[in-house]
Design an enzyme around this catalytic site. Structure first.
Site, mmCIF file in Angstrom:
data_model
loop_
_atom_site.group_PDB
_atom_site.id
_atom_site.type_symbol
_atom_site.label_atom_id
_atom_site.label_comp_id
_atom_site.label_asym_id
_atom_site.label_seq_id
_atom_site.Cartn_x
_atom_site.Cartn_y
_atom_site.Cartn_z
ATOM 1 C CE LYS A 177 -4.500 -3.756 -0.664
ATOM 2 N NZ LYS A 177 -3.294 -3.026 -1.057
ATOM 3 N N GLY B 290 5.811 3.230 11.381
ATOM 4 C CA GLY B 290 5.723 1.912 10.728
ATOM 5 C C GLY B 290 7.096 1.515 10.245
ATOM 6 N N GLY C 30 8.008 -1.586 8.801
ATOM 7 C CA GLY C 30 7.878 -2.860 8.095
ATOM 8 C C GLY C 30 8.500 -2.730 6.719
HETATM 9 P P1 NAD Z 1 4.308 -4.311 7.215
HETATM 10 O O1 NAD Z 1 3.364 -5.267 7.838
HETATM 11 O O2 NAD Z 1 5.582 -4.814 6.651
HETATM 12 O O3 NAD Z 1 4.697 -3.181 8.308
HETATM 13 C C1 NAD Z 1 3.765 -2.446 9.012
HETATM 14 C C2 NAD Z 1 4.504 -1.707 10.119
HETATM 15 O O4 NAD Z 1 3.598 -0.826 10.763
HETATM 16 C C3 NAD Z 1 5.071 -2.607 11.226
HETATM 17 O O5 NAD Z 1 6.340 -2.115 11.612
HETATM 18 C C4 NAD Z 1 4.094 -2.414 12.395
HETATM 19 O O6 NAD Z 1 4.710 -2.579 13.660
HETATM 20 C C5 NAD Z 1 3.731 -0.970 12.178
HETATM 21 N N1 NAD Z 1 2.482 -0.577 12.820
HETATM 22 C C6 NAD Z 1 1.287 -1.210 12.833
HETATM 23 N N2 NAD Z 1 0.401 -0.507 13.556
HETATM 24 C C7 NAD Z 1 1.057 0.597 13.996
HETATM 25 C C8 NAD Z 1 0.695 1.700 14.801
HETATM 26 N N3 NAD Z 1 -0.538 1.813 15.281
HETATM 27 N N4 NAD Z 1 1.632 2.656 15.031
HETATM 28 C C9 NAD Z 1 2.882 2.558 14.553
HETATM 29 N N5 NAD Z 1 3.286 1.522 13.773
HETATM 30 C C10 NAD Z 1 2.381 0.561 13.522
HETATM 31 O O7 NAD Z 1 3.474 -3.496 6.145
HETATM 32 P P2 NAD Z 1 4.008 -2.691 4.873
HETATM 33 O O8 NAD Z 1 4.053 -3.621 3.725
HETATM 34 O O9 NAD Z 1 5.199 -1.876 5.227
HETATM 35 O O10 NAD Z 1 2.742 -1.732 4.626
HETATM 36 C C11 NAD Z 1 2.534 -0.572 5.426
HETATM 37 C C12 NAD Z 1 1.513 0.305 4.741
HETATM 38 O O11 NAD Z 1 1.985 0.619 3.444
HETATM 39 C C13 NAD Z 1 0.135 -0.325 4.554
HETATM 40 O O12 NAD Z 1 -0.854 0.678 4.639
HETATM 41 C C14 NAD Z 1 0.181 -0.851 3.134
HETATM 42 O O13 NAD Z 1 -1.109 -0.970 2.559
HETATM 43 C C15 NAD Z 1 1.003 0.249 2.497
HETATM 44 N N6 NAD Z 1 1.626 -0.202 1.259
HETATM 45 C C16 NAD Z 1 2.551 -1.205 1.259
HETATM 46 C C17 NAD Z 1 3.096 -1.611 0.041
HETATM 47 C C18 NAD Z 1 4.174 -2.665 -0.023
HETATM 48 O O14 NAD Z 1 4.647 -2.947 -1.128
HETATM 49 N N7 NAD Z 1 4.618 -3.231 1.094
HETATM 50 C C19 NAD Z 1 2.695 -0.994 -1.136
HETATM 51 C C20 NAD Z 1 1.755 0.033 -1.101
HETATM 52 C C21 NAD Z 1 1.237 0.421 0.121
#
Ligand code: NAD
Length: 411
Positions: A103, A214, A216
């Site tokens: 990571k 979340g 995103g």
């Molecule tokens: P992202 O940055 O696209 O989205 C994150 C979202 O979380 C945003 O909408 C943000 O506003 C919201 N957020 C942040 N803090 C918050 C809070 N305190 N309360 C409510 N919402 C909050 O990120 P992502 O890629 O969707 O990743 C999100 C999680 O999923 C992370 O833990 C990441 O490690 C995990 N993840 C992502 C992927 C991937 O392919 N994108 C793969 C495995 C794991």
């Protein structure tokens, strides 16, 4: 407890109490093989040079090259990156792909950078970790606040130095430079397959209601998939607020409004609540898809869901999980639920290696098969050891990694 590394280690300690793997291997698994800290100088638009701190943690490569995303976030710490790399080792093992765990992270608020600054930072990070990465060594990918565009810059920087094409060194790339169809929504797609299988095991159907923390990459794609397939998404939260409507939200409307205004919209019949409210609203299934430690000792009791499907990495602290298990909540752990992204990253590498690209249908058929095989294997372990789903997933993963370590004579 909210140090993610302590959480990650505690989970390993807990499974060791059940598995009793070779103690030398157990001891090694508590630490990453290598952890580096780099200083990344970036020439800012105003002419000043700013130094950003970056990390790359390589936890374990017994089953294949280190693999894991790069996170750009102001809250990135050494311990967080180490924990995330350990979770990647288990994740690649749970879904049985020939990769290890790594990571990366940079301490930065990416939203505060211009496009040029972001590009300079992405290229600078790749230059800094260049000697450690490679398609057979360590393969980065996107994570929080990094995306296909960031991966494109990093790939370009990597290839410039030796002057040869090496698309397999990084995954989550744009399609035009060797990315895979289906990679952009793969984490959500994998979570969707797992959620459906878990719901079926617990006799929950399409009438189930869903709350998502979340909105995103992970949370937003999943919300669309669930709505399309007939579930009622009743609550969505971002970092600023929660929107809740017991009759179900219109996900497309929420998404469009968020894209245009950057905020969640209040619609007719909706309530706008504080961000954390999403965790305790009435919903059958709760999907934490934001950051780690979202569900902790103080708020776990208030969770009303029957199933938690962890798209975020480490969203439930061990103490919270004890409370949840006591309440009869099933927690489908991150290392299984969010593994769809790394599975399609692996498919991307395979396509890069054979230089032949599969259709989107090919990808999703293969992904579904991987995810369903994984959850069934995890459920078997859970039943074999009469334990939680998380411990079932850990049992499967840790045994696979320990076997590879043993076979390499690393015991
Ligand atoms: P992202 O940055 O696209 O989205 C994150 C979202 O979380 C945003 O909408 C943000 O506003 C919201 N957020 C942040 N803090 C918050 C809070 N305190 N309360 C409510 N919402 C909050 O990120 P992502 O890629 O969707 O990743 C999100 C999680 O999923 C992370 O833990 C990441 O490690 C995990 N993840 C992502 C992927 C991937 O392919 N994108 C793969 C495995 C794991």
């Amino acid at each position: 407890m909210n140090n993610p590394l302590e959480s990650a280690r505690q989970q390993l300690v807990n499974i060791q109490a059940i598995l009793q793997i070779n103690p030398n291997i157990f001891e090694r698994l508590l630490y990453p093989d290598r952890m580096i800290e780099v200083a990344i100088p970036v020439k800012m638009d105003d002419g000043t040079t700013k130094i950003f701190t970056g990390y790359r943690s390589q936890h374990n490569n017994a089953r294949g090259p280190y693999k894991g995303g790069i996170r750009f976030h102001p809250g990135v710490t050494r311990e967080e990156v180490m924990a995330l790399s350990m979770w990647m080792t288990w994740k690649t093992a749970v879904v049985d792909i020939p990769l290890g765990g790594g990571k990366g992270g940079v301490v930065v608020d990416a939203k505060g950078l211009s496009d040029q600054e972001l590009e300079a930072l992405s290229r600078g990070y790749m230059r800094a970790i260049y000697p450690l990465v490679g398609k057979n060594r360590d393969v980065p990918a996107p994570d929080v606040s990094t995306d296909a565009r960031t991966m494109g810059w990093m790939l370009d920087e990597y290839e410039m130095l030796p002057g040869e094409c090496s698309p397999g060194v990084i995954t989550g790339k744009p399609l035009s430079i060797g990315g895979s169809l289906g990679r952009d929504y793969a984490t959500a797609q994998g979570a969707f397959y797992v959620l459906e299988r878990a719901a079926a095991k617990l006799h929950l159907g399409k009438e189930s209601t869903i709350a998502i923390q979340g909105f995103g990459n992970g949370g937003c794609h999943l919300a669309h998939m669930l709505e399309k397939s007939g579930y009622r998404v009743v609550a969505i939260a971002d970092s600023k607020s929660t929107v809740y409507r017991s009759a179900g939200l219109d996900v497309k409307e929420v998404d469009e409004h968020k894209r245009v205004t950057g905020t969640l919209k209040t619609c007719i019949g909706c309530e706008k609540l504080p961000s954390e409210a999403v965790l305790s609203l009435p919903a059958d299934i709760l999907v934490p898809a934001a950051l780690e430690n979202a569900i902790h000792r103080e708020n776990a009791e208030a969770v009303q869901a029957k199933i938690i499907v962890e798209i975020a990495n480490g969203p439930t602290t061990p103490e919270a999980e004890e409370i949840l298990l006591g309440k009869g909540v099933t927690v489908v752990p991150d290392i299984l639920a969010n593994a769809g992204g790394v599975v399609v990253s692996y498919f991307e590498q395979v396509q890069n290696a054979i230089n032949y690209f599969w259709t989107e249908t090919d990808i999703n058929v293969k992904l579904k098969e991987k995810m369903e095989t994984a959850i069934d294997a995890v459920w078997n372990e859970k039943e074999r050891y009469n334990t939680s789903v998380r411990m079932g997933a850990y049992a499967l993963a840790v045994k696979r990694v320990a076997q590879a370590m043993q076979d390499r004579g690393r015991g």
